[in-house]
Design a protein around this motif. Structure first.
Motif, PDB file in Angstrom:
ATOM      1  N   TYR A 152       0.874  -1.145   0.091  1.00 34.22           N
ATOM      2  CA  TYR A 152       0.059  -0.084  -0.054  1.00 34.22           C
ATOM      3  C   TYR A 152       0.858   1.213   0.040  1.00 34.22           C
ATOM      4  O   TYR A 152       1.956   1.288   0.289  1.00 34.22           O
ATOM      5  N   HIS A 153       0.555   2.445  -0.142  1.00 35.78           N
ATOM      6  CA  HIS A 153       0.922   3.527  -0.524  1.00 35.78           C
ATOM      7  C   HIS A 153       0.502   4.381   0.628  1.00 35.78           C
ATOM      8  O   HIS A 153      -0.686   4.743   0.787  1.00 35.78           O
ATOM      9  N   TYR A 154       1.289   4.709   1.685  1.00 31.30           N
ATOM     10  CA  TYR A 154       0.617   6.083   2.656  1.00 31.30           C
ATOM     11  C   TYR A 154       1.571   7.019   2.809  1.00 31.30           C
ATOM     12  O   TYR A 154       2.754   6.806   2.637  1.00 31.30           O
ATOM     13  N   SER A 155       0.791   8.214   3.484  1.00 31.96           N
ATOM     14  CA  SER A 155       1.596   9.363   3.700  1.00 31.96           C
ATOM     15  C   SER A 155       1.212   9.687   5.232  1.00 31.96           C
ATOM     16  O   SER A 155       0.117   9.223   5.674  1.00 31.96           O
ATOM     17  N   HIS A 156       2.006  10.502   5.830  1.00 29.06           N
ATOM     18  CA  HIS A 156       1.727  10.850   7.297  1.00 29.06           C
ATOM     19  C   HIS A 156       2.925  11.886   7.600  1.00 29.06           C
ATOM     20  O   HIS A 156       3.730  12.363   6.812  1.00 29.06           O
ATOM     21  N   GLY A 157       2.839  12.183   8.981  1.00 31.30           N
ATOM     22  CA  GLY A 157       3.786  13.113   9.618  1.00 31.30           C
ATOM     23  C   GLY A 157       3.935  12.812  10.987  1.00 31.30           C
ATOM     24  O   GLY A 157       3.020  12.379  11.780  1.00 31.30           O
ATOM     25  N   LEU A 158       5.288  12.951  11.472  1.00 34.18           N
ATOM     26  CA  LEU A 158       5.518  12.656  12.908  1.00 34.18           C
ATOM     27  C   LEU A 158       5.974  13.936  13.395  1.00 34.18           C
ATOM     28  O   LEU A 158       7.253  14.054  13.473  1.00 34.18           O
ATOM     29  N   LYS A 159       5.204  14.553  14.481  1.00 38.15           N
ATOM     30  CA  LYS A 159       5.704  15.842  14.722  1.00 38.15           C
ATOM     31  C   LYS A 159       6.613  16.001  15.808  1.00 38.15           C
ATOM     32  O   LYS A 159       7.191  16.727  16.165  1.00 38.15           O
ATOM     33  N   LYS A 160       6.807  14.676  16.555  1.00 39.04           N
ATOM     34  CA  LYS A 160       7.681  14.433  17.630  1.00 39.04           C
ATOM     35  C   LYS A 160       9.044  14.072  17.265  1.00 39.04           C
ATOM     36  O   LYS A 160      10.035  14.047  17.851  1.00 39.04           O
ATOM     37  N   HIS A 161       9.231  13.785  15.672  1.00 34.74           N
ATOM     38  CA  HIS A 161      10.568  13.367  15.292  1.00 34.74           C
ATOM     39  C   HIS A 161      11.513  14.397  15.247  1.00 34.74           C
ATOM     40  O   HIS A 161      11.116  15.666  14.860  1.00 34.74           O
ATOM     41  N   ASP A 162      12.683  14.025  15.566  1.00 36.31           N
ATOM     42  CA  ASP A 162      13.705  15.067  15.549  1.00 36.31           C
ATOM     43  C   ASP A 162      14.556  15.235  14.185  1.00 36.31           C
ATOM     44  O   ASP A 162      15.431  15.866  13.940  1.00 36.31           O
ATOM     45  N   GLY A 163      14.036  14.697  13.270  1.00 37.02           N
ATOM     46  CA  GLY A 163      14.638  14.464  11.809  1.00 37.02           C
ATOM     47  C   GLY A 163      13.601  14.919  10.826  1.00 37.02           C
ATOM     48  O   GLY A 163      12.287  15.586  11.146  1.00 37.02           O
ATOM     49  N   ASN A 164      13.714  14.894   9.628  1.00 35.67           N
ATOM     50  CA  ASN A 164      12.578  15.113   8.428  1.00 35.67           C
ATOM     51  C   ASN A 164      11.186  14.373   8.475  1.00 35.67           C
ATOM     52  O   ASN A 164      10.439  14.503   7.808  1.00 35.67           O
ATOM     53  N   CYS A 165      11.231  13.389   9.360  1.00 33.95           N
ATOM     54  CA  CYS A 165       9.953  12.544   9.741  1.00 33.95           C
ATOM     55  C   CYS A 165       8.822  13.413   9.837  1.00 33.95           C
ATOM     56  O   CYS A 165       7.609  13.263  10.255  1.00 33.95           O
ATOM     57  N   GLN A 166       9.028  14.727  10.505  1.00 30.68           N
ATOM     58  CA  GLN A 166       8.382  15.474  11.033  1.00 30.68           C
ATOM     59  C   GLN A 166       7.353  16.293  10.026  1.00 30.68           C
ATOM     60  O   GLN A 166       6.407  16.919  10.494  1.00 30.68           O
ATOM     61  N   ARG A 167       7.973  16.244   8.890  1.00 32.77           N
ATOM     62  CA  ARG A 167       7.215  16.869   7.619  1.00 32.77           C
ATOM     63  C   ARG A 167       5.778  16.300   7.542  1.00 32.77           C
ATOM     64  O   ARG A 167       5.624  15.022   7.407  1.00 32.77           O
ATOM     65  N   ILE A 168       4.661  17.044   7.327  1.00 28.83           N
ATOM     66  CA  ILE A 168       3.374  16.322   7.449  1.00 28.83           C
ATOM     67  C   ILE A 168       3.049  15.640   6.354  1.00 28.83           C
ATOM     68  O   ILE A 168       2.103  14.796   6.388  1.00 28.83           O
ATOM     69  N   ALA A 193      -4.044  -3.848   2.639  1.00 28.51           N
ATOM     70  CA  ALA A 193      -3.644  -3.326   1.557  1.00 28.51           C
ATOM     71  C   ALA A 193      -4.452  -2.337   0.862  1.00 28.51           C
ATOM     72  O   ALA A 193      -4.399  -1.183   0.374  1.00 28.51           O
ATOM     73  N   ASP A 194      -5.945  -2.897   0.626  1.00 23.72           N
ATOM     74  CA  ASP A 194      -6.901  -2.182  -0.058  1.00 23.72           C
ATOM     75  C   ASP A 194      -7.577  -0.905   1.161  1.00 23.72           C
ATOM     76  O   ASP A 194      -7.978   0.045   0.537  1.00 23.72           O
ATOM     77  N   ARG A 195      -7.449  -1.181   2.355  1.00 23.65           N
ATOM     78  CA  ARG A 195      -7.974  -0.449   3.215  1.00 23.65           C
ATOM     79  C   ARG A 195      -6.898   0.813   3.293  1.00 23.65           C
ATOM     80  O   ARG A 195      -7.561   1.964   3.492  1.00 23.65           O
ATOM     81  N   TRP A 196      -5.878   0.745   3.050  1.00 30.17           N
ATOM     82  CA  TRP A 196      -4.745   1.555   3.088  1.00 30.17           C
ATOM     83  C   TRP A 196      -4.217   1.913   1.971  1.00 30.17           C
ATOM     84  O   TRP A 196      -3.106   2.671   1.553  1.00 30.17           O
ATOM     85  N   GLU A 197      -5.041   1.914   0.674  1.00 32.53           N
ATOM     86  CA  GLU A 197      -4.557   2.228  -0.752  1.00 32.53           C
ATOM     87  C   GLU A 197      -4.578   3.751  -0.712  1.00 32.53           C
ATOM     88  O   GLU A 197      -5.609   4.555  -0.531  1.00 32.53           O
ATOM     89  N   ASP A 198      -3.437   4.420  -0.926  1.00 34.04           N
ATOM     90  CA  ASP A 198      -3.435   6.042  -1.310  1.00 34.04           C
ATOM     91  C   ASP A 198      -4.039   6.697  -0.241  1.00 34.04           C
ATOM     92  O   ASP A 198      -4.638   7.787  -0.244  1.00 34.04           O
ATOM     93  N   ILE A 199      -3.779   6.220   1.107  1.00 32.93           N
ATOM     94  CA  ILE A 199      -4.085   6.733   2.339  1.00 32.93           C
ATOM     95  C   ILE A 199      -3.324   7.723   3.136  1.00 32.93           C
ATOM     96  O   ILE A 199      -2.101   7.663   2.839  1.00 32.93           O
TER      97      ILE A 199
END
Length: 303
Positions: A152-168, A193-199
């Protein structure tokens, strides 16, 4: 003229804007070929320096960013006085709006984001970083070969991360392996995989509210992190909310817990990937008393 090659130089994990699919998380493996005359050491370019310079350049410029096609009529992109960017992307399901530091976005020429366009960008970028004896740079971008296994393809952001994963808005193309009572289950893998397709996987604490844009419900996420202020508006039906930060450890535990809830009396083991070759393991079910609700986490996230 001699040619050297480096397979699996790095993996770029990013998201991009698509005309029909909206925001898409992606992971591409980067292979590299350099051709040129031999230097005084009898080399085209020292492999150690390739790791230090070329890999670092690719990671800094593409990895963990949102890639946008600058010439598309679907895009409105503006630079604000505070060093942040404001963008809007209109597509079939609704509208995506984002505010972020400029470093979180990469605008590329063209009407769409494609392998060819990113390849050309990287080839020109790398040519500027290699010695003068290197006459030709070739970049090959490819997905991980998972055969017939679901992903599956997913996007996210981790606000507490101290590196570039904090990007939303960054993402991954990820496989998943689910074992039911010790046997691998393609049924459950395909379902997730279907549930999180382009999520877009959003954290409930970051959800400011739900609003209507042209009569379509959209979620609005907002947070502040070390790199700056982040906001994202995205159609509700392209979101999946979780009660915790969307680290791969928590996502693996969430899936395991949901499986145990949906199929009581069974034991589940989940191997959730975050892009290529890294991820986390979680277990839940009848033989793990007290663990089914949130899942039991093992493994780690490698970013």
């Amino acid at each position: 003229m001699a040619t050297l090659f480096v397979e699996n130089l790095t993996v770029v994990d990013f998201s991009y804007l698509h005309a029909k699919r909206g925001m898409v998380g992606e992971s591409w493996i980067v292979d590299l070929e350099l051709s040129g005359e031999l230097d005084a050491q009898g080399m085209v370019f020292d492999f150690g320096h390739i790791k230090k310079t070329v890999k670092r350049t690719v990671d800094e410029r593409v990895d963990h960013r949102l890639l946008v096609p600058r010439d598309s009529e679907q895009l409105d992109l503006h630079e604000r006085d505070d060093g942040h960017l404001s963008l809007a992307w209109r597509y079939l399901a609704g509208e995506i709006r984002m505010v972020s530091p400029a470093s979180a976005v990469l605008g590329l020429p063209g009407m769409e984001i494609s392998k060819a366009g990113v390849t050309l960008y990287l080839m020109e970028l790398i040519q500027e970083t290699v010695p003068a004896n290197v006459a030709e740079v070739r970049v090959i971008l490819r997905e991980e070969d998972t055969g017939t296994a679901p992903f599956y393809h997913y996007s996210h952001g981790l606000k507490k991360h101290d590196g570039n994963c904090q990007r939303i808005a960054h993402g991954h193309r990820s496989g998943i392996q689910i074992f039911e009572n010790g046997r691998r289950s393609r049924y459950w893998e395909k379902l997730w995989a279907d549930r999180w397709e382009d999520i877009y996987i959003g954290t409930e604490d970051d959800l400011e509210g739900t609003y209507y844009v042209d009569e379509v419900p959209h979620h609005r996420f907002r947070y502040d992190a070390d790199q700056g202020h982040f906001e994202l508006v995205i159609p509700e039906d392209h979101c999946y909310l979780v009660a915790h930060d969307s680290t791969v450890e928590n996502l693996a535990g969430h899936i395991a817990g949901e499986l145990a809830r949906e199929a009581p009396g069974k034991r589940f083991r989940v191997r959730a990937f975050e892009g290529v070759g890294k991820g986390a393991i979680a277990e839940a079910g009848e033989d793990n008393p007290g663990r089914a609700k949130g899942g039991w986490l093992t493994g780690s996230s490698v970013l």
